[in-house]
Write a protein that holds these residues in place. Structure first.
Motif, mmCIF file in Angstrom:
data_model
loop_
_atom_site.group_PDB
_atom_site.id
_atom_site.type_symbol
_atom_site.label_atom_id
_atom_site.label_comp_id
_atom_site.label_asym_id
_atom_site.label_seq_id
_atom_site.Cartn_x
_atom_site.Cartn_y
_atom_site.Cartn_z
ATOM 1 N N GLU A 148 6.276 47.253 49.171
ATOM 2 C CA GLU A 148 6.395 48.572 48.545
ATOM 3 C C GLU A 148 5.411 48.755 47.393
ATOM 4 O O GLU A 148 4.878 49.848 47.194
ATOM 5 C CB GLU A 148 7.827 48.810 48.088
ATOM 6 C CG GLU A 148 8.822 48.927 49.238
ATOM 7 C CD GLU A 148 8.412 49.964 50.281
ATOM 8 O OE1 GLU A 148 7.881 51.030 49.907
ATOM 9 O OE2 GLU A 148 8.622 49.693 51.488
ATOM 10 N N THR A 151 2.078 49.586 49.037
ATOM 11 C CA THR A 151 2.079 50.953 49.562
ATOM 12 C C THR A 151 1.940 51.960 48.426
ATOM 13 O O THR A 151 1.212 52.954 48.546
ATOM 14 C CB THR A 151 3.374 51.219 50.347
ATOM 15 O OG1 THR A 151 3.529 50.227 51.360
ATOM 16 C CG2 THR A 151 3.339 52.588 51.012
ATOM 17 N N GLY A 152 2.613 51.700 47.308
ATOM 18 C CA GLY A 152 2.517 52.602 46.166
ATOM 19 C C GLY A 152 1.136 52.640 45.537
ATOM 20 O O GLY A 152 0.731 53.661 44.973
ATOM 21 N N THR A 159 2.258 61.354 49.213
ATOM 22 C CA THR A 159 2.166 60.760 50.540
ATOM 23 C C THR A 159 3.288 59.759 50.763
ATOM 24 O O THR A 159 3.915 59.729 51.827
ATOM 25 C CB THR A 159 0.798 60.074 50.732
ATOM 26 O OG1 THR A 159 -0.247 61.034 50.531
ATOM 27 C CG2 THR A 159 0.672 59.488 52.128
ATOM 28 N N VAL A 160 3.558 58.935 49.753
ATOM 29 C CA VAL A 160 4.658 57.969 49.870
ATOM 30 C C VAL A 160 5.978 58.687 50.078
ATOM 31 O O VAL A 160 6.810 58.279 50.903
ATOM 32 C CB VAL A 160 4.710 57.068 48.617
ATOM 33 C CG1 VAL A 160 5.920 56.139 48.683
ATOM 34 C CG2 VAL A 160 3.429 56.253 48.492
ATOM 35 N N GLN A 161 6.179 59.798 49.365
ATOM 36 C CA GLN A 161 7.419 60.555 49.514
ATOM 37 C C GLN A 161 7.528 61.172 50.906
ATOM 38 O O GLN A 161 8.599 61.160 51.516
ATOM 39 C CB GLN A 161 7.497 61.655 48.451
ATOM 40 C CG GLN A 161 8.807 62.437 48.478
ATOM 41 C CD GLN A 161 8.910 63.444 47.343
ATOM 42 O OE1 GLN A 161 7.974 63.597 46.548
ATOM 43 N NE2 GLN A 161 10.030 64.123 47.242
ATOM 44 N N ASN A 163 6.153 59.981 53.565
ATOM 45 C CA ASN A 163 6.328 58.822 54.447
ATOM 46 C C ASN A 163 5.865 59.088 55.887
ATOM 47 O O ASN A 163 6.627 58.946 56.844
ATOM 48 C CB ASN A 163 7.793 58.364 54.451
ATOM 49 C CG ASN A 163 7.939 56.939 54.975
ATOM 50 O OD1 ASN A 163 7.049 56.121 54.813
ATOM 51 N ND2 ASN A 163 9.064 56.652 55.608
ATOM 52 N N LEU A 167 2.383 54.910 57.350
ATOM 53 C CA LEU A 167 2.848 54.055 56.259
ATOM 54 C C LEU A 167 3.753 52.942 56.777
ATOM 55 O O LEU A 167 3.662 51.791 56.323
ATOM 56 C CB LEU A 167 3.566 54.871 55.188
ATOM 57 C CG LEU A 167 2.681 55.276 53.984
ATOM 58 C CD1 LEU A 167 1.563 56.209 54.426
ATOM 59 C CD2 LEU A 167 3.510 55.920 52.887
ATOM 60 N N ASP A 168 4.615 53.258 57.728
ATOM 61 C CA ASP A 168 5.458 52.206 58.310
ATOM 62 C C ASP A 168 4.614 51.197 59.079
ATOM 63 O O ASP A 168 4.905 49.996 59.072
ATOM 64 C CB ASP A 168 6.530 52.815 59.217
ATOM 65 C CG ASP A 168 7.746 53.307 58.432
ATOM 66 O OD1 ASP A 168 7.915 52.871 57.268
ATOM 67 O OD2 ASP A 168 8.510 54.127 58.972
ATOM 68 N N ARG A 171 3.172 48.998 56.442
ATOM 69 C CA ARG A 171 4.194 48.099 55.889
ATOM 70 C C ARG A 171 4.407 46.907 56.809
ATOM 71 O O ARG A 171 4.563 45.767 56.349
ATOM 72 C CB ARG A 171 5.503 48.870 55.693
ATOM 73 C CG ARG A 171 5.482 49.896 54.563
ATOM 74 C CD ARG A 171 6.856 50.513 54.360
ATOM 75 N NE ARG A 171 6.849 51.529 53.310
ATOM 76 C CZ ARG A 171 6.858 52.846 53.530
ATOM 77 N NH1 ARG A 171 6.874 53.308 54.781
ATOM 78 N NH2 ARG A 171 6.848 53.689 52.507
ATOM 79 N N ASP A 245 -5.153 57.594 56.765
ATOM 80 C CA ASP A 245 -4.630 58.756 56.058
ATOM 81 C C ASP A 245 -5.253 60.048 56.570
ATOM 82 O O ASP A 245 -4.557 61.063 56.697
ATOM 83 C CB ASP A 245 -4.915 58.594 54.556
ATOM 84 C CG ASP A 245 -3.729 58.963 53.691
ATOM 85 O OD1 ASP A 245 -2.651 59.254 54.245
ATOM 86 O OD2 ASP A 245 -3.863 58.934 52.455
#
Length: 260
Positions: A148, A151-152, A159-161, A163, A167-168, A171, A245
């Motif tokens: 995490e 990713t942050g 973008t994180v919000q 998701n 992003l997965d 991760r 992205d």
């Protein structure tokens, strides 16, 4: 596919027509060749695309100890030799971009056009301390402790919000990265400086960066000033792993550069 090079086993993938110009895609820290799935698909109509897992990443062997970019460069040159690749274009993000800067300065004749993306090209005393802290964290707590926080750093809060699916995927790549490989490459990132040598590079260079890649965005603008012959592209709204992205925009900018 697997092959031996520079004393270890590498995992790699080749796509695109035989006889087309070679394009090497070099992954960032804590990812693997699948970060390039869309880019490889988009470029493989005109390029012979070689994706590979850097040492200690994906399915490439993870040797213990601290790595250097000279070692990572020796890796790719040995892999090129093993696969019969005499000369290639290159695109690398973050660690892959720093590898490109080392490689083109050590072996300029082995490369043609290089897209160097989302990398500052050098460490600083402050960043070296941060890399050492990440080494200690991974050694003590495993890669789960890096997921995490990484990713942050890689993406802006919006973008994180939101998701999005990539992003997965990232991760999962972070979590599956061997600790030895992560530690080794963090050590390389903690001790490198290839920006001064870029002024002597004769190869065509594209500096590309996400518009929202933290401090790297301003640094890459400065790198363009230091090397006026380079082209420069910022991808609107993109974070650190800019090809995932903004895949369409990234592929278009890379294609335009390679075919200019």
């Amino acid at each position: 596919m697997k092959t031996k090079a520079n004393g270890i086993t590498f995992n790699y993938d080749i796509s695109g027509p035989e006889g087309a110009p070679w394009l090497i895609l070099s992954n960032s820290l804590a990812t693997n060749l699948h970060m390039w799935d869309t880019t490889a698909k988009d470029l493989s109509s005109t390029q012979r695309v070689l994706r590979y897992d850097q040492r200690g990443h994906g399915e490439t062997e993870a040797t213990p100890g601290r790595y250097t970019f000279e070692l990572l460069t020796a890796d790719i040159v040995a892999l090129m030799d093993a696969l019969g690749v005499k000369k290639a274009n290159w695109c690398g993000i973050s660690m892959g971009g720093a590898t490109a800067m080392c490689a083109v300065q050590m072996h300029p004749g082995r490369f043609d056009r290089l897209a160097i993306c989302d990398t500052p090209g050098q460490s600083t005393p402050a960043s070296a301390q941060q890399w050492e802290a990440r080494i200690a964290n991974a050694q003590k707590n495993g890669m789960q402790a890096e997921v995490e926080s990484t990713t942050g750093r890689w993406f802006p809060p919006e973008t994180v919000q939101a998701n999005p699916p990539h992003l997965d995927a990232l991760r999962k790549m972070i979590l599956e990265t061997p600790v030895d490989g992560f530690v080794g490459c963090c050590a390389a990132l903690a001790n490198h400086d290839y920006r001064p040598g870029m002024k002597d590079v004769k190869n065509p260079i594209l500096y590309m960066c996400g518009e929202k890649d933290g401090g790297n965005t301003a640094v890459m603008r400065k790198m363009k000033e230091e090397f006026p012959a380079a082209k420069h592209v910022e991808l609107p709204g993109a974070g650190h792993i800019s090809n995932m992205d903004r895949p369409a925009e990234f592929s278009k900018a890379l294609r335009d550069f390679l075919t200019a």
